[in-house]
Design an enzyme around this catalytic site. Structure first.
Site, mmCIF file in Angstrom:
data_model
loop_
_atom_site.group_PDB
_atom_site.id
_atom_site.type_symbol
_atom_site.label_atom_id
_atom_site.label_comp_id
_atom_site.label_asym_id
_atom_site.label_seq_id
_atom_site.Cartn_x
_atom_site.Cartn_y
_atom_site.Cartn_z
ATOM 1 N N ASP A 176 91.248 135.040 32.631
ATOM 2 C CA ASP A 176 90.163 134.959 33.189
ATOM 3 C C ASP A 176 89.287 133.846 32.151
ATOM 4 O OD1 ASP A 176 89.863 136.610 30.949
ATOM 5 O OD2 ASP A 176 87.716 137.241 31.492
ATOM 6 N N GLU A 196 89.192 139.480 29.437
ATOM 7 C CA GLU A 196 88.416 139.074 28.194
ATOM 8 C C GLU A 196 87.105 138.586 28.181
ATOM 9 O OE1 GLU A 196 87.721 137.095 24.517
ATOM 10 O OE2 GLU A 196 87.691 136.439 26.385
#
Length: 453
Positions: A84, A148
């Site tokens: 991400d 994250e």
């Protein structure tokens, strides 16, 4: 010609395809794109020769897992990363669209180019290259998450529920950087994090500033005053008890830390500043690496559109983060901040503090076989010994891996401070991308050899 040289163009084009997928975990409108990014990585891991590759479901976005177990007598390396990326806003400050990668001046410009897709993809291609050259020198497990950038809220649960699956000897992460392309380094310390959103509410609706101004508390004015009071004239954080647990380094340790190549003039020039700024009594290197901080990451309220609208807003908001150092804990600092921020509010407003994600500071050993393997690998590929450094950023899962799996982490990153991660025009050097692919196999070779001794 080496395998890397033969396949450089393909490696790069595959990364560019991955960067075109806007895997922004913070924004629900990109939900499908985040899932596409996970599927893309799954396919590339399978092509690289990993086995048992799967998308592991979590309460949020899936974790991409794969492994290559060649010999139970060999050590096992668990590679961690994230697919991400940060939101690309403000889009208008990008020189080129953030999800239409551009290669120019030796850099890849795109959101996620360095943090962390480019660095994760180094590992994918390094493993492919190693598989083409024969059996791997170590067993390898790869775990790449999709949350994250929003706090890794589901990773801890996954790790606790899959300890046997994730059993290894060391964690390897490339989500950090080096001092420069001429001087490699390895980060051996990371700061922790305590992140909050605050809301100040005054009147029950927006008010006409002429009819009410001067007679009612203005939430934006109040919030600005409250925030300003969080630092004193020496930029020391004023929250009671904030520094109680801060590890104080000796003069010798501070001198060693300041031996890293650093120029304040170059630092200022690189970000367009006339002077540095921070806690009195500490150098720039120390302020970034060993001292805690408090920063406003966003502030809003009232009318911000075109033209004028003379209102006193009903509400004002801010996002505030604190970077923590050993031996501070995110839970304690969160409690101290919330208590203090609520206590300094004037009686005419209501304050709500909403804690977001946090993480613990960490220092990793430099005398381990894994660290020495990484240092030797960098020395071989760069021709110069790496310098251990303390990083200013936070990777909260490093402490979690130590707690849950009992494993230390090696932070073998290849980014540069100038790569503009989290900012418009994020980029990653072609040199760094390919140097990472070259260096990572050397780590495995060195680590396997060291574990035999």
């Amino acid at each position: 010609m080496s395998y890397l040289q033969q396949n450089q163009e393909r490696f790069l084009n595959e990364l560019l395809d991955w960067l075109r997928i806007p895997s922004v975990s913070a924004d629900p409108k990109f939900h499908g794109d985040v899932l596409r990014a996970a599927e893309y990585l799954k396919t590339r891991l399978e092509e690289a020769g990993l086995e048992n590759v799967e998308l592991c479901a979590t309460a949020g976005y899936p974790i991409v897992y794969g492994e290559k177990l060649v010999d139970p007598n060999l050590p096992t390396v668990l590679v961690y990363g994230h697919y991400d990326v940060q939101p690309a806003d403000p889009y208008e400050l990008w020189d080129s669209p953030p999800f239409e990668p551009v290669v120019k001046d030796g850099n890849i410009y795109a959101r996620g180019a360095c943090d962390d897709k480019g660095q994760v993809y180094m590992h994918v291609k390094a493993l492919e290259m190693m598989s083409q050259q024969g059996p791997l020198p170590c067993n390898v497990k790869v775990m790449v998450e999709g949350e994250e950038e929003v706090g890794s809220n589901n990773l801890g649960t996954f790790v606790r529920q899959n300890k046997d699956k994730l059993k290894a000897d060391v964690i390897l992460i490339s989500d950090t950087g080096i001092l420069s392309n001429e001087q490699p380094s390895i980060e051996v310390g990371l700061r922790g994090l305590s992140y909050h959103e605050v809301e100040v509410t005054g009147p029950n609706r927006d008010l006409h500033s002429g009819l009410y101004g001067g007679a009612v508390p203005n939430p934006i004015n109040v919030l600005c005053k409250m925030i300003a009071s969080l630092h004193d004239e020496n930029n020391h954080i004023t929250i009671p008890g904030f520094y109680d647990q801060v590890a104080v380094l000796s003069e010798e340790e501070r001198a060693e830390l300041n031996r890293v190549p650093h120029s304040d003039d170059e630092f200022k020039q690189s970000i367009g500043l006339k002077d540095t700024y921070g806690e009195a009594g500490y150098t720039t290197v120390e302020r970034i690496g060993i001292r805690p901080t408090l920063d406003v990451n966003g502030i809003w309220g009232g009318y911000t559109g075109e033209g004028a609208k003379t209102v006193i807003a009903s509400k004002a908001h801010a996002k505030i983060s604190m970077r923590l150092v050993p031996h501070q804990t995110s839970a304690e600092i969160t409690q101290l901040f919330q208590r203090h921020f609520e206590s300094i509010a004037p009686s005419g407003v209501t304050v709500v503090v909403k804690p977001h994600h946090g993480g613990e500071p960490v220092v990793t050993p430099t005398d381990s076989v894994a660290y020495q393997a990484a240092a030797k690998a960098l020395e071989t590929s760069f021709g110069k010994k790496p310098i251990p450094t303390r990083g200013g950023g936070s990777i909260p899962i490093v402490a979690m891996f130590k707690t849950e799996l009992g494993l230390d982490t090696v932070l073998l990153g290849f980014g540069l401070d100038s790569d503009a991660i989290h900012s418009p025009n994020e980029h990653y050097g072609l040199f760094n991308f390919f140097k990472g692919i070259e260096t990572i196999p050397l780590f495995y070779q060195n680590y396997a050899a060291g574990m035999k001794q």
